[in-house]
Design a protein around this motif. Structure first.
Motif: not given
Ligand SMILES: *Cc1c(COP(=O)(O)O)cnc(C)c1O
Length: 503
Positions: A272-280, A282-289, A330-333, A371-378
Motif C-alpha cells: 500500500n505505502i509503495l503505491a504512495g511512493f510511486y504516486a509521489r 509521478m508528481g503528486l505533492p506528497v511531503n512524507r509517507l 520493499l525490494e521494489r523501493l 521520504l518516510f517516517w515511521s512509528d508503531f503502536a502496541s
C-alpha cells in the motif's frame, strides 16, 4: 512501457506479460523501466472526475499495451455499484482541519485489498488474451487474512482461472476464517497451514520457484500466477486512490493546487505505502509517507536505522493483517532508490535469505529517511486509539486504522509538521469487531460474547449497518476443511488440481 525484474536476470516485458507471470522467474519483482509523470494541470483536472475516470488516467499511463476500451472493461467490471457500497468507491472523510481519513474498505470483503483484487482478475484475463496464452491461470495466494478472501471474491467463477488460498491456521480472526472457508465458486480452494504467515508465504514462494510443480500444473492445463501484492497488477490500482484523495481535497477547497500532504499508511507487506511512493514519484505533492506498524515493527527499525532485521520473535497482534516480518514490496523501493541497481538489490535479498538481515548504504538510508517516517503502536495503544478517536470525532475505526491514527499523533508531536495529513483506513471496523467493541464498550461487556453477537453490538452502538459480506457468516455452510503442515503445501495444490475443482 516495459517491466523489468528487480533482480536483473529476466528480459523486460510489456505489462500484460508481467501481470500474467506475477513474480519474475529470476525471483525478482517487476517494476516499470521508465518513470511516469503527471503535471499539476493533470492532477487538478482529476478534481472534476469520478473515481473510475481518475483510475483510467493513471492505469493508462502504466498499462500502455492495454487499449482504452480494454481498460474501461476492467475498471467498470471492478469499481461498480454492485461491488462497492459507496458511489465515491474510496470516500475521503474529513475529521478536522488537518486530518482526513481515506476509507478503502467499501468493497465486497470490507478491507482495502478489494481496491486491487476486484480489478486484478480482469487485468489477468485481458493479459492472457493479449499474450496468446492457451493455458489457464492458477492463482496461489498466501494470506494473513484479508488478501485471501478478497482474492477469492475477485476470482470466483472467472473463466480460465482457478485459485488456491493458503492461510495460517492460528493467524486469522474468526470472521476472516469463516469468510474464507464458506467461500463459494467452482474454481476455488482454501487450505489452512500449521504455521504463521511468513511460513505460509515462503511455502507459496517455493511452489512458484519449483519447476516440477510448474510441470505438474501444466499437465492439468494451468500455469501459476500470483495475486499477492508482488504482482504489478495489484500495485498499480493502488496508486489511483492517492491521486483520488488529493483530487477530492482540491475539489473541496481544502488544499491549493501543489500544496503538499502527508499520508499515513498502516503497513504490512509494504504494498500500500509503495503505491504512495510511486504516486509521489509521478508528481503528486506528497511531503512524507508515514509508515505505521504494530509490534512487528521491523519496518520502523529499518526506516530509522537502514538495517532490516527479521531475526526477532513473531508477535500476534490485534491488527493481524500487519503481522509480517518480511515485507516483500520493499525490494521494489530499494530498486527504485538505487536507480535500478539490480546487483545491489540481489545482494541485500541474498543477505536477507541467508542471515535474515541486511543493511543498506548510507546514501540509500538517507533517501529513505527523507521520504518516510515511521512509528508503531502496541495492542494497548491501538485500543486506546480506537476509543480516543470515537470520543473526539464520533468516528469508529478498525484496529489497523487505529494503528495509523496513533502514529499520526506521534508524527505531529515529534515533528511539528502542519501539512494536511490523510490516514488510510484499511478495514471496516466490523471486520475486527472483537477488538473494536472491547475498546469502545469495555472488556467486561464483551469478553463472554462471540464475534457474531459483537457484530450486532457494534451495529447498535455505532448506528452503522453490518456490511452484507459479514452478515450471517456463522450460518453459511463450511465448504473448505483441508489443514496441512508447512511441508505439505505442494501436495495440497496437486490434490486440488487432481480433484478438477477448477475445470
Ligand atoms: C493488507 C492489510 C494491511 C497491510 O497492507 P500492505 O500493503 O501489506 O502493507 C493493512 N491493513 C489491512 C486491513 C490489510 O488488510
Amino acid at each position: 512501457m516495459f517491466y523489468e525484474s528487480t533482480r536483473g536476470n529476466y528480459q523486460p516485458l510489456p505489462s500484460a506479460g508481467a501481470i500474467k507471470l506475477g513474480i519474475a522467474p529470476d525471483g525478482g519483482l517487476f517494476v516499470p523501466t521508465e518513470k511516469v509523470t503527471f503535471s499539476m494541470a493533470d492532477i487538478s483536472a482529476m478534481a472534476g472526475l469520478g473515481y473510475q475516470d481518475r483510475a483510467a488516467k493513471i492505469l493508462q499511463s502504466f498499462l500502455t499495451d492495454f487499449t482504452g476500451e480494454e481498460l474501461a472493461r476492467c475498471i467498470n467490471g471492478a469499481y461498480n455499484e454492485i461491488s462497492f457500497d459507496h458511489p465515491d468507491v474510496a470516500p475521503l472523510v474529513d475529521l478536522d482541519e488537518g486530518l482526513s481519513v481515506l476509507e478503502l474498505w467499501h468493497g465486497p470483503t470490507c478491507a482495502f485489498k478489494d481496491m486491487a483484487l476486484q480489478i486484478l482478475p480482469h487485468f489477468l484475463v485481458q493479459s492472457m488474451g493479449k499474450t496468446g496464452e492457451d493455458a489457464g491461470i492458477l492463482i496461489l495466494v498466501a494470506t494473513s487474512g484479508d488478501t485471501g478472501k478478497a482474492a477469492l471474491e475477485g476470482f470466483k467463477d472467472v473463466p480460465r482461472t482457478a485459485i488456491v488460498v493458503f492461510y495460517p491456521e492460528e493467524g486469522v480472526s474468526e470472521v476472516q476464517r469463516l469468510q474464507m472457508v464458506t467461500q463459494e465458486g467452482k474454481n476455488v480452494g482454501v487450505v489452512a497451514v500449521r504455521g504463521n504467515f511468513d511460513d505460509t508465504q515462503s511455502g507459496v514462494k517455493e511452489i512458484f520457484g519449483d519447476p516440477g510443480m510448474a510441470e505438474t500444473a501444466l499437465k492439468y492445463g494451468y500455469k501459476f500466477s500470483s495475486a499477492n501484492s508482488i504482482n504489478w497488477g495489484r500495485l498499480v490500482p493502488q496508486i489511483v486512490y492517492y491521486f483520488s484523495a488529493y483530487a477530492d481535497l482540491l475539489k473541496r477547497g481544502r488544499l491549493k493546487v501543489g500544496e503538499p500532504v502527508n499520508f499515513v499508511v498502516p503497513t504490512g507487506n509494504f504494498g500500500n505505502i509503495l503505491a504512495g511512493f510511486y504516486a509521489r514519484q509521478m508528481g503528486l505533492p506528497v511531503n512524507r509517507l508515514i509508515c505505521a506498524a504494530n509490534d512487528n515493527n521491523v519496518l520502523t527499525d529499518f526506516i530509522r536505522t537502514g538495517i532490516y532485521d527479521r531475526n526477532r520473535a513473531f508477535k500476534r497482534t490485534i491488527s493481524p493483517s500487519m503481522d509480517i516480518l518480511i515485507s516483500s514490496n520493499l525490494e521494489r523501493l530499494l530498486f527504485e532508490l538505487t536507480g535500478h541497481d539490480a546487483p545491489r538489490v540481489r545482494q541485500w535479498m541474498a543477505d536477507l535469505k541467508e542471515h535474515g538481515r541486511y543493511e543498506v548504504d548510507s546514501t540509500t538510508r538517507d533517501m529513505i529517511q527523507e521520504l518516510f517516517w515511521s512509528d508503531f503502536a502496541s495492542d494497548e495503544e491501538t485500543l486506546v486509539s480506537i476509543k480516543q478517536n470515537y470520543n473526539q470525532y464520533k468516528y469508529v475505526v478498525d484496529t489497523h486504522t487505529a494503528v495509523g491514527l496513533h502514529v499520526y499523533r506521534k508524527y505531529r508531536e515529534s515533528t511539528g509538521d502542519k501539512f494536511l495529513t490523510i490516514v488510510l483506513s484499511t478495514a471496516s471496523p466490523f471486520k475486527f469487531n472483537a477488538s473494536v467493541t472491547r475498546a469502545l464498550l469495555g472488556e467486561d461487556n464483551t469478553n463472554d460474547k462471540d464475534e457474531f453477537a459483537l457484530l450486532q453490538m457494534l451495529a447498535d452502538f455505532s448506528d452503522l449497518p453490518v456490511p452484507p459480506g459479514l452478515r450471517a457468516l456463522d450460518r453459511r455452510p463450511v465448504r473448505h476443511k483441508v489443514v496441512v503442515d508447512r511441508d505439505n503445501m505442494r501436495e495440497a495444490v496437486i490434490d486440488f488440481l487432481r480433484a478438477g475443482d477448477c475445470n
